[in-house]
Design an enzyme around this catalytic site. Sequence first.
Site, short mmCIF file in Angstrom:
data_model
loop_
_atom_site.label_atom_id
_atom_site.label_comp_id
_atom_site.label_asym_id
_atom_site.label_seq_id
_atom_site.Cartn_x
_atom_site.Cartn_y
_atom_site.Cartn_z
N ARG A 36 0.80 -1.22 0.00
CA ARG A 36 0.00 0.00 0.00
C ARG A 36 0.83 1.28 0.00
O ARG A 36 0.28 2.36 -0.07
CB ARG A 36 -0.93 0.01 1.22
CG ARG A 36 -1.99 -1.08 1.17
CD ARG A 36 -2.88 -1.03 2.39
NE ARG A 36 -3.96 -2.00 2.30
CZ ARG A 36 -3.84 -3.27 2.62
NH1 ARG A 36 -2.70 -3.73 3.07
NH2 ARG A 36 -4.86 -4.12 2.51
N ASP A 106 6.93 -13.86 4.20
CA ASP A 106 8.25 -14.16 3.62
C ASP A 106 9.15 -15.01 4.51
O ASP A 106 10.21 -15.46 4.07
CB ASP A 106 8.97 -12.87 3.23
CG ASP A 106 9.04 -11.85 4.37
OD1 ASP A 106 9.24 -12.26 5.54
OD2 ASP A 106 8.89 -10.64 4.10
N HIS A 123 -0.95 -14.18 8.23
CA HIS A 123 -1.36 -14.37 6.84
C HIS A 123 -0.70 -15.58 6.19
O HIS A 123 -0.70 -15.71 4.97
CB HIS A 123 -1.07 -13.11 6.03
CG HIS A 123 -1.89 -11.93 6.45
ND1 HIS A 123 -1.44 -10.62 6.40
CD2 HIS A 123 -3.14 -11.86 6.96
CE1 HIS A 123 -2.38 -9.81 6.86
NE2 HIS A 123 -3.41 -10.54 7.21
N CYS A 134 -7.90 -31.09 -0.67
CA CYS A 134 -7.61 -32.15 0.31
C CYS A 134 -6.74 -31.68 1.46
O CYS A 134 -6.54 -32.40 2.44
CB CYS A 134 -6.98 -33.36 -0.36
SG CYS A 134 -5.25 -33.12 -0.90
#
Length: 255
Positions: A36, A106, A123, A134
């Site tokens: 952003r 990362d 995240h 699966c």
Amino acid sequence: MNAMLDAVKGWIDGAERVVVLSGAGISTDSGIPDFRGPQGVWTRNPKAEKLSDIRYYMTDPEVRRLSWQSRLDHTAWSAQPNAGHRALVALERRGKLHALVTQNIDELHQLAGNSAERVIEVHGTMRKAVCMSCGWRGPMQETLQRVRAGEEDPPCKVCGGILKSATISFGQALVPEVIDRTLRVAAEADLFLAIGTSLQVYPVAGAVPAAKSAGARVVILNAQQTPFDDIADAVLPGSISEILPRICGKVAPGN
């Protein structure tokens, strides 16, 4: 500014349970662009945000093909932890770090030397692949080898389902246990340090007022203003990789 840095360093020296929330800004000095910011991935190319939307990803093979090409070329594969990451390792080695909540995918915190059990990945991680059908999980590089060999949208070898990175995309639910742990450790902090995050994404941003209301000092280190600057005890604009070693301590690269 120096007086404020000295004050924050003193707060950290006196703290017993420092909780850190890190965002994309800590990794920009490692060559990984944020999303952003003025030069962010989505700022420069709004269409790139589409690749991070689970609805498009699951229904559009072209989006998946582009996503796999984007993963192949991601700057994180060659990125190395910077002095900011290493400062948080120093904080842990001093026995100060209670938890490290990260919005980053990362794994540079772990590569720098922070203990995996102290890192809370809100995240997920780009370094693993997952099957959306699966639930199979495996190293991302193994799947990327299939892409390099010519598979544009490699299916799961177990069930034939759609594979993606083990990250939380837009439209995907966050893991409730991870959010619960994030808010719990925030309330246990005596000092809360928000680094390189816009503090605009909920419910994770709620960790800041949770820490403040539980009595913690709040320090925000970010290039742009955040919605919580007015409740922070200190706001430190500037280079994360320069400021963090000054207030947290240093660890030499590779140590």
